[in-house]
Scaffold this active site. Structure first.
Site, PDB file in Angstrom:
ATOM      1  N   ARG A  81      -9.269   1.140   9.026  1.00  0.00           N
ATOM      2  CA  ARG A  81      -8.756  -0.176   9.409  1.00  0.00           C
ATOM      3  C   ARG A  81      -9.855  -1.060   9.999  1.00  0.00           C
ATOM      4  O   ARG A  81      -9.615  -2.205  10.322  1.00  0.00           O
ATOM      5  CB  ARG A  81      -7.724  -0.032  10.505  1.00  0.00           C
ATOM      6  CG  ARG A  81      -6.262   0.166  10.188  1.00  0.00           C
ATOM      7  CD  ARG A  81      -5.611  -0.842   9.313  1.00  0.00           C
ATOM      8  NE  ARG A  81      -4.284  -1.204   9.748  1.00  0.00           N
ATOM      9  CZ  ARG A  81      -3.175  -0.554   9.448  1.00  0.00           C
ATOM     10  NH1 ARG A  81      -3.196   0.517   8.710  1.00  0.00           N
ATOM     11  NH2 ARG A  81      -2.002  -1.001   9.881  1.00  0.00           N
ATOM     12  N   ARG A 102      11.384  -1.393  10.532  1.00  0.00           N
ATOM     13  CA  ARG A 102      10.349  -1.034  11.493  1.00  0.00           C
ATOM     14  C   ARG A 102      10.348  -2.016  12.663  1.00  0.00           C
ATOM     15  O   ARG A 102      10.506  -3.221  12.462  1.00  0.00           O
ATOM     16  CB  ARG A 102       8.976  -1.057  10.799  1.00  0.00           C
ATOM     17  CG  ARG A 102       8.726   0.193   9.997  1.00  0.00           C
ATOM     18  CD  ARG A 102       7.458   0.147   9.208  1.00  0.00           C
ATOM     19  NE  ARG A 102       6.310  -0.438   9.866  1.00  0.00           N
ATOM     20  CZ  ARG A 102       5.086  -0.427   9.347  1.00  0.00           C
ATOM     21  NH1 ARG A 102       4.877   0.124   8.171  1.00  0.00           N
ATOM     22  NH2 ARG A 102       4.080  -0.973   9.987  1.00  0.00           N
ATOM     23  N   LYS A 125       0.832  -1.210   0.000  1.00  0.00           N
ATOM     24  CA  LYS A 125       0.000   0.000   0.000  1.00  0.00           C
ATOM     25  C   LYS A 125       0.867   1.261   0.000  1.00  0.00           C
ATOM     26  O   LYS A 125       0.623   2.189  -0.763  1.00  0.00           O
ATOM     27  CB  LYS A 125      -0.931   0.038   1.235  1.00  0.00           C
ATOM     28  CG  LYS A 125      -1.908  -1.113   1.311  1.00  0.00           C
ATOM     29  CD  LYS A 125      -2.878  -0.950   2.467  1.00  0.00           C
ATOM     30  CE  LYS A 125      -2.229  -1.011   3.847  1.00  0.00           C
ATOM     31  NZ  LYS A 125      -1.626  -2.311   4.181  1.00  0.00           N
ATOM     32  N   ARG A 159      11.984  -6.035   4.690  1.00  0.00           N
ATOM     33  CA  ARG A 159      11.698  -4.641   4.313  1.00  0.00           C
ATOM     34  C   ARG A 159      12.554  -3.641   5.103  1.00  0.00           C
ATOM     35  O   ARG A 159      12.772  -3.813   6.294  1.00  0.00           O
ATOM     36  CB  ARG A 159      10.216  -4.398   4.583  1.00  0.00           C
ATOM     37  CG  ARG A 159       9.768  -2.984   4.411  1.00  0.00           C
ATOM     38  CD  ARG A 159       8.270  -2.918   4.336  1.00  0.00           C
ATOM     39  NE  ARG A 159       7.637  -2.789   5.641  1.00  0.00           N
ATOM     40  CZ  ARG A 159       6.352  -2.469   5.792  1.00  0.00           C
ATOM     41  NH1 ARG A 159       5.588  -2.308   4.739  1.00  0.00           N
ATOM     42  NH2 ARG A 159       5.841  -2.359   6.986  1.00  0.00           N
ATOM     43  N   ARG A 215      -0.257  -8.749  13.478  1.00  0.00           N
ATOM     44  CA  ARG A 215      -0.843  -7.748  12.564  1.00  0.00           C
ATOM     45  C   ARG A 215      -1.739  -8.418  11.530  1.00  0.00           C
ATOM     46  O   ARG A 215      -2.776  -7.879  11.139  1.00  0.00           O
ATOM     47  CB  ARG A 215       0.286  -6.956  11.880  1.00  0.00           C
ATOM     48  CG  ARG A 215       0.946  -5.961  12.832  1.00  0.00           C
ATOM     49  CD  ARG A 215       2.331  -5.556  12.374  1.00  0.00           C
ATOM     50  NE  ARG A 215       2.346  -4.788  11.162  1.00  0.00           N
ATOM     51  CZ  ARG A 215       3.423  -4.673  10.371  1.00  0.00           C
ATOM     52  NH1 ARG A 215       4.560  -5.286  10.676  1.00  0.00           N
ATOM     53  NH2 ARG A 215       3.365  -3.940   9.282  1.00  0.00           N
TER      54      ARG A 215
HETATM   55  P1  AMP Z   1       0.945   0.686   8.962  1.00  0.00           P
HETATM   56  O1  AMP Z   1       2.108   1.581   8.723  1.00  0.00           O
HETATM   57  O2  AMP Z   1      -0.264   1.073   8.176  1.00  0.00           O
HETATM   58  O3  AMP Z   1       1.312  -0.773   8.811  1.00  0.00           O
HETATM   59  O4  AMP Z   1       0.538   0.883  10.495  1.00  0.00           O
HETATM   60  C1  AMP Z   1       1.437   0.587  11.537  1.00  0.00           C
HETATM   61  C2  AMP Z   1       0.699   0.548  12.843  1.00  0.00           C
HETATM   62  O5  AMP Z   1       0.102   1.829  13.103  1.00  0.00           O
HETATM   63  C3  AMP Z   1      -0.476  -0.432  12.903  1.00  0.00           C
HETATM   64  O6  AMP Z   1      -0.079  -1.748  13.211  1.00  0.00           O
HETATM   65  C4  AMP Z   1      -1.328   0.196  14.009  1.00  0.00           C
HETATM   66  O7  AMP Z   1      -0.768  -0.053  15.280  1.00  0.00           O
HETATM   67  C5  AMP Z   1      -1.164   1.681  13.723  1.00  0.00           C
HETATM   68  N1  AMP Z   1      -2.190   2.167  12.779  1.00  0.00           N
HETATM   69  C6  AMP Z   1      -1.988   2.661  11.522  1.00  0.00           C
HETATM   70  N2  AMP Z   1      -3.143   3.023  10.956  1.00  0.00           N
HETATM   71  C7  AMP Z   1      -4.109   2.755  11.858  1.00  0.00           C
HETATM   72  C8  AMP Z   1      -5.521   2.901  11.861  1.00  0.00           C
HETATM   73  N3  AMP Z   1      -6.192   3.395  10.808  1.00  0.00           N
HETATM   74  N4  AMP Z   1      -6.201   2.513  12.982  1.00  0.00           N
HETATM   75  C9  AMP Z   1      -5.563   2.032  14.052  1.00  0.00           C
HETATM   76  N5  AMP Z   1      -4.227   1.858  14.109  1.00  0.00           N
HETATM   77  C10 AMP Z   1      -3.495   2.221  13.031  1.00  0.00           C
END
Ligand code: AMP
Length: 214
Positions: A88, A160, A13, A127, A171
């Site tokens: 989400r 990360r 994404k 990554r 996740r």
């Molecule tokens: P991502 O970079 O999208 O993989 O997000 C990393 C982490 O940020 C996720 O595992 C959540 O802990 C938090 N996070 C990101 N976007 C959301 C969202 N829309 N709602 C809740 N937690 C989020």
């Protein structure tokens, strides 16, 4: 143009959102990036969300909904935006719909990047991301020319903290339980499109652009 990118962690994404941002000159809004920045900045919010993010759980709907509401009202979103990592869950999607109705706006397309769990683990464990410009690399499929150095800006590459096997499993579980039901939610709204996120980044981007149909 207003887009939502759906898909499990590691579907690409962020990579596709960055390419769409460059092509269409509209901002990428990644809740994950905004939250990670808050953690780096040591803000109050950052301190509250760090443990949750490191555990692979979702931070509270209230926090991310407020972030998004504020962000999409900014001037650079007038011509559109790409939502990457938001919504989400159904509650977030419903709040987003409400907010967009209030603003008299609509989502043009919801693009679901599909990839299987085994591929997710392979992608995420290799990554790394540039700490300066956010460019993404992969140990095997997209290695940087110089180890741990960004090809684009020379910044340092970092992994990360949530890209470890245990947290990736969590996740994925959270994705299946909370996020995957959004596919049905958006299918009912009639602007849902699925892309098999297989092949090269460029091939996937070509499929994504093909379905946006501009
Ligand atoms: P991502 O970079 O999208 O993989 O997000 C990393 C982490 O940020 C996720 O595992 C959540 O802990 C938090 N996070 C990101 N976007 C959301 C969202 N829309 N709602 C809740 N937690 C989020």
């Amino acid at each position: 143009m207003r887009l939502i990118l759906l898909g499990p962690p590691g579907a690409g994404k962020g990579t596709q959102a960055k390419m769409l941002k460059d092509k269409f000159q509209i901002p990428q809004i990644s809740t994950g990036d905004i939250l990670r920045q808050a953690v780096k900045d040591n803000s109050d919010m950052g301190a509250r969300v760090k443990i949750i993010m490191d555990a692979g759980q979702l931070v509270s709907d209230e926090i991310v909904i407020d972030l998004i509401k504020e962000r999409i009202k900014q001037a650079d979103c007038e011509a559109g935006f790409i939502l990457d990592g938001f919504p989400r869950n159904i509650a977030q999607a419903e709040k987003l719909s409400e907010t967009l109705i209030e603003m008299n706006l609509e989502i043009d397309c919801v693009i679901d990047l599909e990839v299987n769990a085994e591929e997710v683990v392979n992608r995420l464990t290799g990554r790394s991301t540039c700490a300066e410009c956010g460019a993404m690399f992969h140990l095997l499929s997209r290695p940087p020319k110089v180890p741990r150095v960004c090809d684009s800006c020379g910044g340092g590459l970092e992994q990360r903290p949530d890209d470890n096997r245990e947290t990736i499993r969590e996740r994925l579980k959270v994705y299946m339980e909370s996020t995957a039901p959004l596919k049905e939610f958006y299918k009912k709204q009639g602007n849902f499109k699925m892309v098999e996120a297989k092949g090269s980044v460029e091939e996937i981007f070509s499929d994504v652009c093909g379905i946006i149909d501009v």
